[in-house]
Design a protein around this motif. Structure first.
Motif, short mmCIF file in Angstrom:
data_model
loop_
_atom_site.label_atom_id
_atom_site.label_comp_id
_atom_site.label_asym_id
_atom_site.label_seq_id
_atom_site.Cartn_x
_atom_site.Cartn_y
_atom_site.Cartn_z
N ILE A 21 -7.49 -6.16 -20.74
CA ILE A 21 -7.04 -5.26 -19.67
C ILE A 21 -8.19 -4.97 -18.73
N ASP A 22 -7.92 -5.09 -17.43
CA ASP A 22 -8.91 -4.73 -16.42
C ASP A 22 -8.62 -3.35 -15.86
N HIS A 23 -7.42 -3.11 -15.40
CA HIS A 23 -7.00 -1.78 -14.96
C HIS A 23 -5.49 -1.78 -14.80
N PHE A 24 -4.96 -0.57 -14.54
CA PHE A 24 -3.54 -0.39 -14.37
C PHE A 24 -3.24 -0.03 -12.93
N LEU A 25 -2.05 -0.42 -12.46
CA LEU A 25 -1.63 -0.21 -11.08
C LEU A 25 -0.32 0.55 -11.08
N LEU A 26 -0.24 1.53 -10.20
CA LEU A 26 0.98 2.30 -10.03
C LEU A 26 1.22 2.50 -8.55
N TYR A 27 2.41 2.12 -8.12
CA TYR A 27 2.71 2.25 -6.69
C TYR A 27 2.85 3.72 -6.33
N GLY A 28 2.20 4.11 -5.25
CA GLY A 28 2.26 5.49 -4.77
C GLY A 28 0.87 6.03 -4.50
N ASP A 29 0.86 7.08 -3.71
CA ASP A 29 -0.41 7.72 -3.33
C ASP A 29 -0.70 8.83 -4.32
N HIS A 30 -1.27 8.50 -5.45
CA HIS A 30 -1.59 9.47 -6.49
C HIS A 30 -3.09 9.77 -6.46
N ASP A 31 -3.45 10.92 -7.03
CA ASP A 31 -4.88 11.28 -7.03
C ASP A 31 -5.34 11.80 -8.38
N GLY A 32 -4.65 11.52 -9.42
CA GLY A 32 -5.07 11.97 -10.75
C GLY A 32 -4.13 11.40 -11.80
N ASP A 33 -4.20 11.97 -13.01
CA ASP A 33 -3.32 11.52 -14.08
C ASP A 33 -1.87 11.79 -13.69
N VAL A 34 -1.00 10.87 -14.01
CA VAL A 34 0.37 10.98 -13.54
C VAL A 34 1.30 10.30 -14.54
N TYR B 250 0.86 -1.19 0.00
CA TYR B 250 0.00 0.00 0.00
C TYR B 250 0.88 1.23 0.00
N PRO B 251 0.51 2.30 -0.72
CA PRO B 251 -0.69 2.45 -1.56
C PRO B 251 -0.40 2.14 -3.03
N TRP B 252 -1.40 1.65 -3.71
CA TRP B 252 -1.35 1.41 -5.16
C TRP B 252 -2.49 2.17 -5.81
#
Length: 1981
Positions: A621-634, A587-589
C-alpha cells in the motif's frame, strides 16, 4: 397419449359380470410358479375359499391366509370389494416373508383433468433458466409429503450414479417416509390425479378424503405433493425410464413398478394397453429379478431395504446426456438452488442463521443429502443441503442485522407471513447479497475506473421472494408494496436505505400455483387487493398500527444503528487525479495514510492482494484516495487504494484499485510467498566449471606462462535453475557474460583479456584458454552477467550475477644469469664481491639453482676468490686482484662462467685502482735543503704508493707538512685521497718580520696512516719584495696633509661629497714603491667600481659620496691585490639633513572590527632621505591631526614620547562598515602621511550553518549523512570570522543517540569554517538534536542545533525471533519441532535478502548461562527454503534430537560479517527418554561360565546385575514403571534349572529397574557339558501396554570346576576380541560411507562448474581463458574497473539532494526517478516539470504523510496509492486507425517514451504518466505549430507540445513569453534529469556476478577434490593398513579361541557327557547389525 392408448386397445371391452382373480402361492414350501387365474364370478366368500383349496390342493387341516398385495387379509367384506383382475397372495401367515416375488397388473389411465387443465404452463425450461433443479424439487416435494408423519429424522437422499460400469447413468431419490401401498403406487402412476380426488382408502367403508393440515408458522406443513403431475413430469424430464420401489410402513413387502418410454413405444407398436402394467411385490432385499451386468447399482439399493420400516425409492435411468454434463459440472450451482428452495424446511422457521445455535426439534429434522458417484476409483461427492451456506436465503439471513415481520390476511383464509430484512452498509461495501447466478457476469464487466466503489445494494431487483407452503416458488417475486416502496423525495431516511432491504413472503395453500410450482397464479394480484389487511408482528404478537409509519421508523433505526462506513485516517492532502476518465471527477481527491475497515487497519507499506482483477495483483500500500475536499479523518462508503506492485524488480509500477478489491482473506505469508516466488526467478549467481581440469582457485599462485581455462559458466537463479534470459513477459532479455582479466601492475591496473560470451545450448557460456599471463604480479578475473542488447549489468537496480577470481603470477625456474652492480673502485689486494642475479624464461629474477661452481678469468690481472655467498642475492665473495697498473686508465675484462645454464657466460669490465697506502715519497728527492722566498710558494711534491709501487688513493689520505725551529710557523696539508699525490706549500709562505735569510726543518707525515713512515727535509726562507703597507691621506690646496689612519671615524653630512683623497705603497723593507700601471691596476676601492687609471698612477683616489642614511657608520677601504692583499680603511658617520616629511610607524597593521588597534602609532619628522630629525617637541602634539573613514575619533589619544622624541597615537578603533583596508591620514604643519590599516571581522560571537538543511534531517539508523555539516564563525555584524583559535565542538543532546563522526571537535579553518562528517548514526527511532558550540579559553559561542530524525533501517538485522512448539515433547532420537527464525529489523519487520547460510542453530548439552554458546556446541544449518515460507523467516526442520537424554541449550546466531554476530536468546530444552523399548543393563556383563558342582560360587550365574527399562538409545526410560522380570533359560536340548529346581525366577521391577542378585543354577543341574545357553530376562509391566524387548545373556555350562575355569578364561578373551572387532568394523564402515559421500560431492561440484560455464558462455564470457583463479580475479577486476569508469565518467547528473531515498516505502524524488539520454530533451522536460522535480514519491499514503509531518508540510509528496493510472497505448494524435492523418514535421514523440527508469519501472510509469499525460516533443517551434494545426483541424484534442529548442505550446494553443521558454540548462542549477549509464553497464555486472560464482565454484570443486584425494590417501596410509592387519589378526585370534573352546570340550570330555540330555552344537555368535555412518571410535591397546 390418452387417446392413443384407449382408442386402440380392444381389450378394454369386458363382459358385464366377468370377475376373476390372480393368485400367487407364496407359502414357504411352495415352488416358484406363475400366478393362477381363478374365476370367482357369482361366488360368495365360502365358495371362493373352496375354489382356492381345490386350485392349490389344500387340506382342511392346513392353515393358510389369503391377502392382497398390501397384506390386507381377505375376509368376507374385503372379498366383496375385489375387482376383476385383482392379484392376491396365498400365505401361511399374514406377516410371512414372501418366498417368491409376485406381480400385479394395474391401469393408470390419465384423469380427465388432463384435458381440463392442459392449458397450464407445463414446461420446465422457462425464463431462460436451467430447470433441472426444479425437476428434482418435484421429487423432493413427494418425499417431504411422505416423511411428514415421521417422528424422527426425515431423510431424503438423491444419488447420482454416473458410473457406466455400475449401470449408470441413473438418478435415485430415496426417503424414509411412510412408503406407498400398491394402491397408492397405482394412484401415483395416474396423471393429474391430485391429492384432493385420489382414492387412497383402504376399504369401501373408508370414506376418508384429503384433510387440510393445521396452520403452522411459515406454512411449513410439508403438504406440497399436490397435483399428481410433477413427479411424472420430473422423471421423464430427467430420463427415459423410472422404477418406483416402495415399502409401506407396517408391511413386510416391497412394491416395485416400472414406467419407461421404450415400454410405451413397444405397447403402442404391438397395439397393447398402453397405460397398463405390473406392480412387483417381493420381500426386502430380493434382487433376483435384476440384470446384474447392466444395473449393478440397483443391487446395492435393493440390499439396503432390509431393516427399513418404510421407504420409497425413485430410480430414474436413461438420463439425458446434457443433464449428466450439467449435473457434474455445475454440482455446486444446482445443489445451492435446491438448498434455497427448501431453506426453511431444512433450517427451520428462522432460517440458516450461523450466529445462533443450530435449530433442533421438529422444525429442523430434515436431512436432504446428495451423492454423486462418477467412477468407482473416485471418491463420491457428497453434500448435505444443510451444509450449503451460500444459497440466497442463507446469504439474506446472515447478512441482515434486523427484521421487520408482518402478516397479510385476505379472503378465503388466505394468509401471507412476511419478513423484511435490513442489510447494512459496512465500511466500503453494501452487504446486500449478490445473486450467485449473476455475480460472475457482473464481476467480469465491472469497470476498473468507476469512482463509485459499490453497487447500490439491491438495485433493480424485487424485494420479496415468494414461498408456498414453505417451498420456494422461484419464478415469482414481488417488487414492493405501497407502504415500503422508495419515496420520490428524500425524507428522514436516506434513499439508499430502501435498496438495503430484502424480504420473504410465506403464502399458504389458499393461493394458486402452477402445477410445476414455478410461478404463483394470483399472489401479487390478491395482495394488492384493497381488502387485504397488513399488520405488523412484533415479538410474535400482531399489532394493528399504521404499517407504513412503523416500517419507516424501523428503517431509520436500522440506518442509525447498523450502517457502518470506512474510516480514512492520516490525512495527507488533496491532489488531482488526471488518470480519472471523467474530467469533473479528477479533482479533488483527498489522500490518507491508513484506512480502518471492519475492525482491521490497513497502513502504508502493508502487503495486499487484489481480487476480481485481471491479473491478480500483489503489492504494498502506498496511500488511500477518497473523492472529495476533505481535511482530516473521515468516514466514507468507499475509496481507492494505490498499491506498488511487488516485486518491484519485475514490475516497478503502481496501480490504483477500489478498496473493495482488496482480498481481506489473503494472509501476509501467502502474499510474501508469491512475491518471493517471483523474485526467485531472477538470476542470482554464477557457477564456474573447468571442463579440462586444472581449476584455478581464489588467491592461487601460478608460474609465468601457465594457461588458464577453458571455463564454462552458468547463470543460476535462487532455485538453482540455469537460465539464459531474464524472466520477463514474452521471450525476455537475453543474458551474456563479460569476462575481463586485470593485471594489477605497479603503475595501475591493466586489462589483459576481455571477452563477451553469449549463451550456447550445448556449452552454456564458454571461454577459451588464456595463455598470456607472462607478467608478474596480482591478477583479477571478473565474470559479469550483462543484458545482451544493452550490455547493462544491472536489472531493476540490482547488479546481475558476477564473480571474481584473484590469482598471482610468480617467476619460473632459472635458465640464465646476469651480473649485478660491482662496487667500484676495485683496489689491488682488496677483496670485492661479484653479485649474480638469475632469471627465468621471461627474464624475471628467480632463485639460483643448487651446486653453483663459478669460474673467473682475466688476461691482465691475477684473480682469486673464496667461494659463493647466498642470501637476498647470490654473489662470488672475496675476489682479489694483484699486479702492476699502467699509468693510463685501463678497463680490465673479467669473464664469469657458470656451468648448467642455457646462458652460462657473462663478462664485465672493472677499473682497478691501486691498493692501500704503503710508502710516502717527497720530491725533489736528491736536494737536502729547499730554498723559498717569503711570500712565494715552495711547491713541494709528495706521492703515496701502495705495496706494488702504484700511486694509490684512499679516503682521508692527508699528507701533513710542519716547519720546526720557531714558534707560530705555518702548517700545511695536502689531500691525496683522490690523486695519491699533491703539492705542499703551494700557497705563498707568509712569515712575519722576515728581514734576513732563515732556515727551518720541514716534517712530512700521514696522520691517518700511522703505518706509513714520516719524512723530514730542510727549508731556507728569503725576505720578500712585495707590497707590504698602503697609506691614505687627504690634501687640499692651502692646507696640510691629513693622513687617515686605519679604521679612523669621520663625521659628515648625509648625501654630501668627500674629495682630495690620495694613497702611497710600501714593501716589507718599508720602502716606497713606485706606481706603474701594472701595480695601480691592482688597487681596489669599495665605494666605486669606476676609477681613473691616470689619477691612480698619480696616487689620487676618486671622490666619495656620503650615504643618505643618518646615524650609521659607513666602512670604506682601499686595498692592493697581488699574491696577497694589503689594505687600509676608514669610517664615515653621517648626520641628518633638513626636515622634509612625516614618517608613521605602525605596531600592528590589522585590527578587528570594534576592537582598538594594538600598540601605539609613532609619528616622526624626517629629512629628504628619511632620516629622523629633531624638530618635534611636546608642543607638537597640538599640531598633529589624524583622520579616516569610520574612525572612532573619541577614542583617539596623541602623546609626546620624550625618550624617543616621537609623537604617539593610541585608540585607533573602527566601529562599523565592512571588513577591508582603511586609509589613515596624519597631518603636521604642511606635511601629510597616509597609512593603510586592514580591518578584519570582529570577535566571533556566533555560529551559523552555511547550508541549512530542511529540519529534521532524515537519516537511516546505522547510516550517515551524505553531505557534511558546515558551520561558519561570524562576528556580531554577521561577517565571517577566521579566528582559528576558536574550537567548535559537536554535542549530542540525546544520550541514547550515538554519532560516529570524523571529529568531535575541531578549530575553524582560515575561512572560519568547520565541517563535520557524520559517518554513522545509531539511536532509537525519533527526533534527536545535535548542538554545535564554539569555545576559546573559557568563553563559549552559541551555535545552531541540528535536528535528526532517525528512521529504523528495514534492511539491518536487529533481533532474532524464534517460533516453535514450546509444548512439544522432545524425545531422544526423534525430530525437533520446526524452528522458525525471523530476522527482524528494528521496526519489527522481516529483513529480506538474508543469506540462509549466514544463519546457524547451535546445540550443546548443559544449562543456559550467559549470552554466548559453549565451545563444544554443534552447528546445524538452515533448511532449504520452501515456497510457502515468508521472506525474512528461515526454518530449521528435520533436525534430529540428541540420542542422549538430558538438558540442552539451543541458540541461533546470524553472521553479519566476519567479526559481527547477532545472537538470539538461549533456549533451554529438556530431552526426555524415548518410548520404553527394551530391558538392558547399563554396562553389559561378561559371558558367565558355571558348573553344576556343590560349590555355590561356581554355580552362580550373576552376583549382581542391574537391568533398566531403556529406550532404543540406551536412555533410562521414565520412572514409575512397575512390574516383574521373569528369568528363564533356553537351549536346544536339556536346559539347566535354577536353585530349588525352578525353571524360572521372578524379580520385582520398581521404577523401571530390576536388581538381579544371587542368581545360580541348581546343584547337579541337568545340562550339556560345554553347551551355551541363553538367559532371558522378560519384563511384564503393570498398567502399561508398552511392548518391551527382553534382555538375553548367553552363558556356558560345565560339569566340573576345572573345565569351568578353562572355559571362563577363554570366554573372557572371546568377549574382548569380539568387542574390538566390532569397533574396527565400525571404523571401516564409517570410512566407506565417507568415501561415497565425498565422491558424490566431487560429482556435484563438477556439474556445478559445467552449469556455470554454460551460463558464462551465454553471457559472452570466454571460459577457455578463465582456467585459473588469478585469471578469473583479473577478469573480475577488469570488469569492475570498467564499471567504475562507466560510473565516474562525465555525464549529466541531478544535484537535487534526496535525503528521503532509502526510507521505507519511499521511491525518491521525481528528479532522481527518471533519466533522459538526449540533452535537449532533458533540458526542456526538466523545465516543464520543474515544480514537481523536488516532489518525493512514496508507495503508501502513510509514508507520504510521515514525510509531510516530519517536514512540517514543506516537502511535496505524492503517494502511489493515490495516483490514478490507466495503461494508455494510444498512438500519437495524428494517427487514427493505424494510419496518419497528415505528415508531421519535427519527429513528434510522446515525452513519456523518452524517459528511462533505472528502478521501479511500473511505479514510475504511473507517476510520470500522471504528471506528463500525453505531452509531445518535437524538434522546433515551427514543427510544433504545424503539428498542432494538423491535429486540431482534424477535430482532435492536441496535448501540450514541447520543442527541443526549449519552447512550449500549451494544450490550449498558447505559446511565447518567458513562461513558455526554457532557460539554459546551467540556469536550472542541477534540477535536471540525469543521463543514463552506458548500455553495457548491466551486462558487465551480470558477467562479474557470473565470474564470481564461477570463482567460488572452482574453489569449492578444488576443495572437495582435495578432501576426496586426502581421504583416499588416508585409506591407503600405513595407519589404516595397520588397522586392517590388526582386524585380520584379531579375527584370526577369535577363530582360534573358538576352535580352542571346541577342542577343549572334545579333549576334556571325550564324547559329550550329558546330564540327562545331549549337548547341542555351539551356535555362531550373531554379527551385530551395521549402523549407518558410525562415528570413529578409538581402540584401546
Amino acid at each position: 397419449m390418452a387417446d392413443a392408448g384407449t382408442g386402440n386397445d380392444p381389450g378394454r371391452r369386458e363382459k358385464p359380470h366377468q370377475r376373476s382373480i390372480l393368485m400367487f402361492d407364496c407359502r414357504p414350501d411352495s415352488s416358484a410358479e406363475a400366478a393362477r387365474a381363478i374365476d370367482v364370478a357369482d361366488m360368495d366368500y365360502s365358495a371362493f375359499l373352496q375354489a382356492v383349496m381345490r386350485e392349490f390342493s389344500l387340506s382342511k387341516n392346513e392353515t393358510f391366509v389369503i391377502s392382497t398385495t398390501d397384506r390386507r387379509q381377505i375376509d368376507e367384506e374385503l372379498y366383496n370389494e375385489l375387482q376383476d383382475g385383482k392379484t392376491l397372495q396365498l400365505l401361511q401367515s399374514v406377516d410371512q416373508e414372501l418366498c417368491v416375488a409376485t406381480q400385479e397388473r394395474i391401469d393408470y389411465l390419465p384423469h380427465y383433468h388432463t384435458l381440463v387443465q392442459c392449458g397450464m404452463y407445463e414446461y420446465y425450461a422457462s425464463e431462460g433458466q436451467k430447470a433441472l433443479p426444479y425437476a428434482f424439487a418435484e421429487l423432493i416435494d413427494n418425499a417431504l409429503s411422505a416423511t411428514a408423519s415421521n417422528t424422527g429424522k426425515r431423510i431424503i437422499e438423491i444419488r447420482l450414479w454416473f458410473d457406466e460400469a455400475q449401470g449408470g447413468p441413473a438418478v435415485v431419490v430415496m426417503d424414509n417416509g411412510c412408503g406407498m401401498t400398491s394402491q397408492q403406487l397405482n394412484n401415483w402412476a395416474v396423471y393429474r390425479l391430485s391429492k384432493f380426488i385420489r382414492n387412497n382408502r383402504v376399504s369401501e367403508g373408508d370414506h376418508t378424503s384429503y384433510v387440510r393440515p393445521k396452520t403452522v408458522p411459515r406454512s411449513l406443513n410439508s403438504d406440497i405433493s399436490y397435483f399428481g403431475v410433477g413427479g411424472k413430469q420430473a422423471v421423464f424430464y430427467i430420463g427415459q425410464s423410472v422404477r418406483m420401489i416402495s415399502k409401506p410402513t407396517g408391511s413386510p413387502d416391497v412394491h416395485e413398478f416400472i414406467i419407461s418410454k421404450d415400454d410405451f413405444e413397444r405397447k403402442e407398436k404391438n397395439r397393447e394397453r398402453i397405460y397398463s402394467g405390473f406392480i412387483r411385490n417381493r420381500k426386502p432385499g430380493d434382487c433376483t429379478h435384476l440384470n446384474v451386468s447392466e444395473e449393478q447399482f440397483l443391487r446395492s439399493i435393493v440390499l439396503e431395504e432390509e431393516g427399513k420400516e418404510g421407504f420409497t425409492a425413485v430410480v430414474i435411468t436413461g438420463v439425458q446426456p446434457e443433464h449428466v454434463t450439467y449435473l457434474k459440472q455445475y454440482f455446486h450451482l444446482w445443489t445451492r438452488e435446491l438448498a434455497h428452495t427448501y431453506h426453511y424446511y431444512i433450517h427451520g422457521i428462522d432460517g440458516n442463521n450461523r450466529t445462533q445455535p443450530q435449530a433442533t426439534g421438529p422444525d429442523a429434522n430434515i436431512d436432504i443429502q446428495i451423492c454423486l458417484f462418477e467412477r468407482s476409483t473416485r471418491i463420491p461427492r457428497v453434500i448435505n443441503l444443510r451444509e450449503v451456506d451460500n444459497d440466497m436465503q442463507t446469504l439474506y439471513v446472515n447478512s441482515s442485522v434486523s427484521t421487520f415481520e408482518f402478516k397479510a390476511t385476505g379472503a378465503e383464509d388466505s394468509l401471507v407471513e412476511g419478513i423484511i430484512r435490513y442489510h447494512p452498509f459496512l465500511f466500503d461495501r453494501e452487504t446486500y447479497p449478490v445473486d450467485p447466478y449473476t455475480a460472475s457476469a457482473s464481476g467480469d464487466d465491472e469497470d476498473e475506473d468507476c469512482v463509485v466503489l459499490n453497487p447500490e445494494g439491491r438495485g433493480k431487483r424485487s424485494i420479496f421472494e415468494c414461498f408456498w407452503n414453505g417451498r420456494l416458488i422461484p419464478y415469482t417475486t414481488v417488487s414492493e408494496f405501497e407502504w415500503c416502496m422508495r419515496p420520490k423525495k428524500v425524507g428522514t431516511v436516506p434513499l439508499e436505505c430502501y435498496n438495503r432491504i430484502s424480504g420473504v413472503l410465506f403464502a399458504n395453500d389458499r393461493f394458486q400455483v402452477s402445477t410445476n410450482k414455478l410461478t404463483f397464479m394470483d399472489l401479487e394480484h390478491r395482495l394488492r387487493d384493497k381488502q387485504t389487511i397488513f399488520t405488523r408482528v412484533h415479538n410474535g404478537q400482531e399489532q394493528r398500527v399504521k404499517i407504513q409509519r412503523e416500517f419507516i421508523n424501523w428503517l431509520k433505526e436500522c440506518h442509525e444503528r447498523f450502517d457502518k462506513q470506512v474510516m480514512f485516517k492520516g490525512f495527507l492532502g488533496v491532489t488531482k487525479r488526471p488518470d480519472v476518465a471523467t474530467k469533473r471527477l479528477q479533482y479533488p481527491w483527498a489522500t490518507f495514510k491508513s484506512m480502518k475497515w471492519d475492525g482491521k487497519t490497513y497502513v502504508k507499506g502493508q502487503y495486499v492482494k487484489s481480487v476480481r482483477t485481471q491479473p491478480i495483483m500483489f503489492g504494498s500500500i502506498d496511500h488511500f484516495l477518497l473523492y472529495g475536499d476533505h481535511d482530516g479523518d473521515v468516514y466514507a462508503t468507499g475509496g481507492d487504494v494505490q498499491i506498488v506492485l511487488e516485486p518491484k524488480e519485475l514490475y516497478g509500477e503502481e496501480k490504483v484499485i477500489p478498496i473493495s478489491k482488496i482480498d481481506r482473506q489473503a494472509t501476509s505469508a501467502s502474499i510474501e510467498k508469491n512475491i518471493e516466488d517471483e523474485v526467485a526467478k531472477l538470476p542470482d549467481r554464477l557457477r564456474l566449471v573447468w571442463p579440462e581440469g586444472n581449476p584455478w582457485v581464489d588467491k592461487d599462485v601460478r608460474p609465468t606462462g601457465e594457461p588458464m581455462g577453458p571455463i564454462q559458466v552458468e547463470i543460476l537463479n535462487k532455485k538453482g535453475e540455469s537460465m539464459s534470459r531474464l524472466p520477463l513477459a514474452g521471450n525476455g532479455k537475453k543474458l551474456s557474460i563479460n569476462l575481463k582479466v586485470v593485471w594489477h601492475s605497479p603503475k595501475g591496473d591493466v586489462q589483459t583479456n576481455s571477452h563477451i560470451c553469449v549463451h550456447s545450448a550445448k556449452w552454456e557460456y564458454w571461454f577459451k584458454t588464456m595463455e598470456n599471463f607472462n607478467k608478474l604480479g596480482k591478477y583479477t578475473l571478473h565474470l559479469q552477467t550483462i543484458i545482451s542488447d544493452s550490455s547493462a549489468n544491472e536489472w531493476a537496480g540490482k547488479r546481475l550475477p558476477h564473480c571474481t577470481l584473484n590469482f598471482t603470477i610468480k617467476e619460473g625456474e632459472a635458465v640464465a644469469f646476469v651480473l649485478g652492480v660491482i662496487s667500484f673502485p676495485v683496489q689491488i689486494g682488496v677483496p670485492f664481491t661479484v653479485p649474480l642475479e638469475f632469471r627465468d624464461d621471461f627474464d624475471y629474477p628467480t632463485q639460483p639453482p643448487t651446486d653453483i661452481k663459478p669460474q673467473l678469468e682475466c688476461s691482465s690481472l691475477e684473480l682469486s676468490f673464496d667461494g659463493m655467498a647466498f642470501g637476498c642475492m647470490c654473489a662470488i665473495k672475496d675476489v682479489k686482484a694483484k699486479g702492476k697498473l699502467s699509468q693510463h686508465s685501463k678497463m680490465h675484462t673479467v669473464k664469469v662462467h657458470i656451468p648448467g645454464l642455457k646462458q652460462n657466460v657473462q663478462s664485465f669490465q672493472i677499473a682497478v685502482h691501486p691498493g692501500p697506502p704503503h710508502t710516502l715519497v717527497v720530491f725533489p728527492e736528491g736536494d737536502d735543503v729547499i730554498s723559498v722566498e717569503n711570500g712565494n710558494p715552495a711547491n713541494i711534491r709528495v706521492e703515496v704508493h701502495d705495496e706494488y709501487h702504484n700511486i694509490t688513493t684512499h679516503p682521508k689520505l692527508t699528507v701533513r707538512y710542519q716547519l720546526l725551529g720557531a714558534p707560530d710557523l705555518p702548517v700545511d696539508v695536502v689531500d691525496c685521497s683522490h690523486t695519491g699525490s699533491g703539492f705542499l706549500l703551494s700557497k705563498p709562505l707568509q712569515l712575519k718580520n722576515v728581514h734576513a735569510q732563515q732556515t727551518y726543518t720541514a716534517r712530512f707525515n700521514i696522520p691517518n696512516h700511522k703505518t706509513v713512515a714520516c719524512v723530514e727535509r730542510k727549508l731556507r726562507v728569503l725576505p720578500s719584495s712585495r707590497v707590504a703597507r698602503l697609506e691614505v691621506y687627504r690634501k687640499e690646496k692651502g692646507s696640510d696633509i691629513m693622513v687617515l689612519q686605519n679604521s679612523e671615524a669621520i663625521d659628515w653630512t648625509a648625501g654630501d661629497r668627500l674629495g682630495s683623497l690620495y694613497f702611497r705603497l710600501y714593501d716589507e723593507g718599508d720602502r716606497l714603491v713606485s706606481l706603474p700601471p701594472k701595480l695601480t691596476n691592482k688597487i681596489k676601492l669599495n665605494w666605486t667600481p669606476e676609477v681613473n687609471a691616470d689619477e691612480l698612477s698619480e696616487g689620487k683616489l676618486p671622490c666619495l659620496v656620503v650615504p643618505t642614511q643618518a646615524q650609521q657608520r659607513n666602512f670604506y677601504s682601499v686595498s692592493f691585490h697581488d699574491q696577497h692583499i694589503v689594505s687600509t680603511s676608514f669610517i664615515i658617520v653621517t648626520r641628518p639633513d633638513e626636515p622634509e616629511n612625516l614618517w608613521v610607524t605602525l605596531s600592528e597593521s590589522a585590527v578587528q572590527m570594534g576592537e582598538t588597534l594594538a600598540g601605539n602609532i609613532y609619528v616622526e619628522v624626517i629629512d629628504q632621505f628619511g632620516n629622523k630629525t629633531d624638530i618635534l617637541s611636546a608642543e607638537s602634539v597640538k599640531g598633529l591631526t589624524v583622520s579616516a573613514d569610520d574612525l572612532d575619533k573619541e577614542a583617539l589619544l596623541i602623546d609626546w614620547q620624550a625618550s624617543t622624541a616621537q609623537l604617539s597615537v593610541r585608540g585607533v578603533r573602527f566601529a562599523s562598515g565592512p571588513p577591508g583596508p582603511r586609509e589613515l591620514s596624519f597631518k603636521y604643519l604642511n606635511m601629510e602621511k597616509f597609512v593603510r590599516i586592514k580591518v578584519t571581522a570582529g570577535p566571533p560571537t556566533r555560529l551559523i550553518l552555511l547550508e541549512e538543511p530542511e529540519m529534521p534531517v532524515q537519516v537511516l539508523n546505522g547510516q550517515g549523512l551524505e553531505t557534511p555539516i558546515t558551520l561558519q564563525l561570524c562576528d556580531e555584524w554577521g561577517n565571517p570570522s577566521p579566528d582559528q583559535r576558536i574550537n567548535i565542538a559537536m554535542k549530542n543532546r540525546s544520550p541514547q543517540l550515538k554519532v560516529k563522526s570524523s571529529v568531535s571537535s575541531q578549530p575553524v579553518d582560515v575561512e572560519g569554517k568547520a565541517s563535520f562528517i557524520l559517518e554513522k548514526i545509531n539511536g532509537p527511532k525519533g527526533e534527536h538534536q545535535l548542538e554545535f558550540r564554539g569555545s576559546f579559553s573559557r568563553n563559549s559561542i552559541s551555535g545552531p542545533v541540528v535536528t535528526l530524525n532517525v528512521i529504523p533501517d528495514p534492511n539491518v538485522p536487529f533481533t532474532l525471533k524464534i517460533k516453535y512448539d514450546k509444548n512439544a515433547m522432545l524425545c531422544a532420537g526423534h525430530i525437533f519441532p520446526e524452528f522458525t527464525v525471523g530476522v527482524l529489523s528494528e521496526e519489527g519487520g522481516p529483513v529480506k535478502n538474508i543469506c540462509p547460510a549466514s544463519l546457524s542453530m547451535l546445540l550443546w548439552q548443559g544449562s543456559a548461562a550467559g549470552s554466548r554458546p559453549s565451545s563444544d556446541a554443534s552447528t546445524l544449518k538452515c533448511s532449504k527454503r520452501q515456497e510457502s515460507e515468508t521472506d525474512g523467516y528461515f526454518c530449521f526442520r528435520d533436525k534430529q534430537i540428541p540420542e542422549l537424554a538430558g538438558k540442552y541449550v539451543i541458540q541461533f546466531v546470524l553472521a553479519l560479517d566476519k567479526t559481527k554476530y547477532l545472537w538470539s536468546k538461549q533456549i533451554a530444552i529438556h530431552v526426555v527418554p524415548n518410548k520404553p523399548a527394551k530391558l538392558a543393563p547399563e554396562v553389559p556383563p561378561s559371558t558367565p561360565v558355571v558348573s553344576n558342582g556343590n560349590t555355590r560360587v561356581n554355580r552362580t550365574l550373576l552376583d549382581s546385575l542391574c537391568l533398566k527399562i531403556m529406550d532404543n538409545y540406551n536412555n533410562t526410560a521414565d520412572e514409575g514403571l512397575e512390574g516383574q522380570v521373569f528369568v528363564t533359560v533356553t537351549g536346544d536340548v536339556e536346559v539347566p534349572r535354577f536353585e530349588n529346581g525352578d525353571e524360572s525366577v521372578t524379580y520385582s521391577l520398581n521404577n523401571g529397574e530390576a536388581h538381579i542378585t544371587d542368581l545360580a543354577i541348581l546343584e547337579n543341574s541337568p545340562g550339556v557339558d560345554g553347551a551355551e545357553y541363553v538367559l532371558h530376562f522378560k519384563p511384564e509391566l503393570k498398567m502399561s501396554s508398552a511392548t518391551i524387548t527382553s534382555y538375553s545373556l548367553a552363558f556356558r555350562f560345565c560339569n566340573d570346576a576345572e573345565r569351568q575355569k578353562i572355559m571362563s578364561t577363554l570366554s573372557k578373551k572371546k568377549d574382548v576380541l569380539s568387542q574390538a572387532i566390532l569397533m574396527y568394523r565400525d571404523i571401516f564402515d564409517t570410512n566407506e560411507q565417507l568415501t561415497s559421500e565425498l565422491k558424490c560431492q566431487v560429482g556435484d561440484a563438477t556439474n556445478k562448474l559445467c552449469e556455470l560455464k554454460a551460463e558464462m558462455l551465454k553471457n559472452g564470457l570466454n571460459v577457455s581463458e578463465l582456467t585459473a583463479v588469478a585469471a578469473i580475479d583479473n577478469e573480475i577486476n577488469v570488469k569492475k574497473t570498467i564499471l567504475t569508469k562507466m560510473e565516474n565518467q562525465h555525464r549529466r547528473r541531478c544535484t537535487i539532494p534526496d535525503p528521503f531515498k532509502g526510507s521505507p516505502d519511499v521511491l525518491g524524488k521525481i528528479a532522481h526517478l527518471a533519466q533522459v539520454e538526449d540533452d535537449d530533451a532533458a533540458k526542456v522536460l526538466s523545465w516543464h516539470v520543474l515544480g514537481d522535480m523536488d516532489c518525493v514519491v512514496t508507495e503508501t499514503t502513510a509514508a507520504a504523510k510521515r514525510i509531510y509531518d516530519d517536514t512540517h508540510g514543506r516537502q511535496q509528496v505524492i503517494p502511489l496509492e493515490t495516483v490514478f493510472w490507466r495503461p494508455n497505448n494510444r498512438p500519437l494524435p495524428h494517427i487514427k486507425n493505424g494510419s496518419p492523418l497528415f505528415s508531421p514535421l519535427g519527429n513528434p514523440v510522446f515525452v513519456k517514451d523518452l524517459l528511462i527508469f533505472p528502478q521501479h519501472v511500473e511505479s514510475c510509469n504511473k507517476v510520470f504518466t500522471s504528471l506528463l499525460g500525453d505531452t509531445i516533443l518535437v524538434d522546433d517551434l515551427d514543427s510544433a505549430n504545424h503539428y498542432r494545426r494538423g491535429v486540431v483541424q482534424n477535430k482532435i484534442h492536441c496535448p501540450t507540445i514541447l520543442t527541443r529548442q526549449g519552447e512550449r505550446i500549451r494544450s490550449n494553443g498558447k505559446f511565447g513569453g518567458l513562461q513558455n521558454k526554457a532557460p539554459s540548462i546551467e540556469k536550472l542549477r542541477g534540477q535536471v534529469f540525469g543521463a543514463p549509464l552506458p548500455k553495457d553497464y548491466n551486462s558487465i555486472c551480470t558477467q562479474i556476478e557470473l565470474l564470481q560464482q564461477y570463482l567460488g565454484a572452482i574453489q569449492k570443486a578444488a576443495k572437495v577434490q582435495s578432501e576426496y584425494n586426502s581421504h583416499l590417501q588416508y585409506l591407503q596410509s600405513p595407519e589404516m593398513k595397520k588397522k586392517q592387519r590388526e582386524l585380520q589378526q584379531q579375527e584370526d585370534e577369535l577363530g582360534d579361541i573358538e576352535k580352542t573352546i571346541a577342542s577343549t570340550l572334545e579333549r576334556t570330555s571325550g564324547p559329550a557327557t550329558v546330564k540327562r540330555s545331549l549337548a547341542p552344537e555351539t551356535p555362531e555368535p550373531p554379527i551385530p547389525p551395521k549402523r549407518s555412518r558410525r562415528r570413529t571410535q578409538k581402540l584401546d591397546s
